[in-house]
Design an enzyme around this catalytic site. Structure first.
Site, PDB file in Angstrom:
ATOM      1  N   PRO A   1       0.815  -1.224   0.000  1.00  0.00           N
ATOM      2  CA  PRO A   1       0.000   0.000   0.000  1.00  0.00           C
ATOM      3  C   PRO A   1       0.847   1.272   0.000  1.00  0.00           C
ATOM      4  O   PRO A   1       0.326   2.371  -0.190  1.00  0.00           O
ATOM      5  CB  PRO A   1      -0.837  -0.123   1.274  1.00  0.00           C
ATOM      6  CG  PRO A   1      -0.263  -1.237   2.067  1.00  0.00           C
ATOM      7  CD  PRO A   1       0.543  -2.083   1.156  1.00  0.00           C
TER       8      PRO A   1
ATOM      9  N   GLU B   1       2.769  -7.459   8.728  1.00  0.00           N
ATOM     10  CA  GLU B   1       2.726  -5.998   8.878  1.00  0.00           C
ATOM     11  C   GLU B   1       3.513  -5.293   7.774  1.00  0.00           C
ATOM     12  O   GLU B   1       3.330  -4.124   7.513  1.00  0.00           O
ATOM     13  CB  GLU B   1       3.299  -5.596  10.248  1.00  0.00           C
ATOM     14  CG  GLU B   1       2.344  -5.828  11.385  1.00  0.00           C
ATOM     15  CD  GLU B   1       1.010  -5.122  11.186  1.00  0.00           C
ATOM     16  OE1 GLU B   1       0.995  -3.888  11.231  1.00  0.00           O
ATOM     17  OE2 GLU B   1      -0.002  -5.808  10.974  1.00  0.00           O
TER      18      GLU B   1
ATOM     19  N   ARG C   1      -4.192  -8.003 -20.583  1.00  0.00           N
ATOM     20  CA  ARG C   1      -5.131  -7.400 -21.543  1.00  0.00           C
ATOM     21  C   ARG C   1      -4.410  -6.589 -22.617  1.00  0.00           C
ATOM     22  O   ARG C   1      -4.951  -6.362 -23.689  1.00  0.00           O
ATOM     23  CB  ARG C   1      -6.133  -6.502 -20.813  1.00  0.00           C
ATOM     24  CG  ARG C   1      -6.988  -7.262 -19.809  1.00  0.00           C
ATOM     25  CD  ARG C   1      -8.044  -6.402 -19.176  1.00  0.00           C
ATOM     26  NE  ARG C   1      -9.127  -6.146 -20.103  1.00  0.00           N
ATOM     27  CZ  ARG C   1      -9.249  -5.088 -20.858  1.00  0.00           C
ATOM     28  NH1 ARG C   1      -8.352  -4.141 -20.797  1.00  0.00           N
ATOM     29  NH2 ARG C   1     -10.267  -4.956 -21.671  1.00  0.00           N
TER      30      ARG C   1
ATOM     31  N   ASP D   1     -11.299   0.755 -23.832  1.00  0.00           N
ATOM     32  CA  ASP D   1     -11.564   0.579 -22.405  1.00  0.00           C
ATOM     33  C   ASP D   1     -11.668   1.887 -21.669  1.00  0.00           C
ATOM     34  O   ASP D   1     -10.985   2.843 -22.018  1.00  0.00           O
ATOM     35  CB  ASP D   1     -10.370  -0.143 -21.744  1.00  0.00           C
ATOM     36  CG  ASP D   1     -10.319  -1.580 -22.090  1.00  0.00           C
ATOM     37  OD1 ASP D   1     -11.338  -2.101 -22.529  1.00  0.00           O
ATOM     38  OD2 ASP D   1      -9.238  -2.159 -21.919  1.00  0.00           O
TER      39      ASP D   1
HETATM   40  N1  ADE Z   1      -0.864  -5.104   0.110  1.00  0.00           N
HETATM   41  C1  ADE Z   1      -1.795  -4.752   1.029  1.00  0.00           C
HETATM   42  N2  ADE Z   1      -2.548  -3.755   0.575  1.00  0.00           N
HETATM   43  C2  ADE Z   1      -2.107  -3.444  -0.682  1.00  0.00           C
HETATM   44  C3  ADE Z   1      -2.483  -2.493  -1.655  1.00  0.00           C
HETATM   45  N3  ADE Z   1      -3.473  -1.627  -1.479  1.00  0.00           N
HETATM   46  N4  ADE Z   1      -1.797  -2.487  -2.811  1.00  0.00           N
HETATM   47  C4  ADE Z   1      -0.776  -3.338  -3.028  1.00  0.00           C
HETATM   48  N5  ADE Z   1      -0.375  -4.248  -2.130  1.00  0.00           N
HETATM   49  C5  ADE Z   1      -1.015  -4.308  -0.956  1.00  0.00           C
END
Ligand code: ADE
Length: 252
Positions: A88, A115, A153, A168
């Protein structure tokens, strides 16, 4: 295109890779996906892949050693192909990023878990970090599949329709126009007459206008970055006049 996916849960990939377009792309050798279980590169008796964080606090951290060993066994040291960590904290995946990555013949995907991963993996092993959006999942497996899907794709020949990826949503910078299929009337709701007219120029213009109107309504942020033609501009100006005559006066 070839993907080498490094994960603690290789089994979650199989059902999706054995279905529909990805399955066909693999069968026709347009796509190759190799799954590597990070646990296979542990050397201790219990095959431990995570440990408590230095400095304390909750959660577990993915250990550097099995991850380095797995990636280096496949790609060499330093890795001969780009390796992307799904996290993330990465740059957010957009169709533009997908397009950029689509020129690469081979890509490593590292799925984080727990984590997070030991920071030395970030600093000394991976070449890029990608997030699929501003929310947190339990691991990088679904994000890795999403990346494989979006990239597949764009492989020429992977979609049934050779121009399939061009129209798309997001490919052109606009959201896609609405689609209809048979019957022409369903529960009293009719397909727009223009689509039944056989007039291809009118259909093309209608679709373009629908894409513009839809993008303006749902994602005005996208429209701001989009290069409009004269006809596009005229259509949007009329649309604004019709929907909000006062607004149209002010924007002059
Ligand atoms: N791992 C956990 N959440 C994620 C996300 N939003 N994007 C990529 N990998 C992740």
């Amino acid at each position: 295109m070839r993907f080498d996916i490094f994960t603690l849960f290789p089994e979650v990939f199989k059902p999706y890779l054995e279905t529909s377009i990805l399955y066909r792309a693999i069968q026709s050798s347009l796509l190759q996906v190799e799954l590597h279980n990070i646990r296979d590169w542990t050397t201790d008796r219990h095959h431990v892949t995570d440990d408590a964080p230095y400095g304390g606090g909750g959660g577990m951290v993915m250990k550097a050693e099995p991850v380095f060993k797995a990636v280096e066994a496949v790609f060499g040291s330093p890795p001969a192909s780009p390796v992307i960590l799904l996290t993330p904290q990465g740059r957010v995946l957009t169709q533009e990023v997908v397009k950029e990555l689509s020129s690469l013949p081979r890509l490593g995907l590292l799925c984080g878990h727990y984590e997070g991963v030991d920071e030395r993996i970030r600093e000394h092993l991976v070449s890029d970090e990608i997030s699929i959006g501003d929310y947190v999942l339990t691991g990088g497996e679904l994000p890795a599949l999403i990346l494989v899907d979006a990239l597949t794709r764009l492989i020429p020949g992977a979609l049934g329709d050779p121009d399939g990826a061009q129209d798309d949503s997001h490919a052109s910078g606009l959201l896609e126009y609405p689609h209809y299929t048979r019957p022409a009337e369903f529960r009293g709701w009719r397909v727009p007459e223009v689509l039944l007219s056989g007039n291809h120029a009118s259909i093309t213009r209608w679709r373009r206008n629908q894409a513009l109107a839809r993008t303006r309504q749902r994602r005005p942020d996208l429209l701001k970055r989009f290069l409009l033609s004269t006809a596009d501009r005229e259509f949007l100006e009329n649309l604004i006049k019709e929907s909000d005559p006062l607004d149209a006066e002010e924007s002059k």
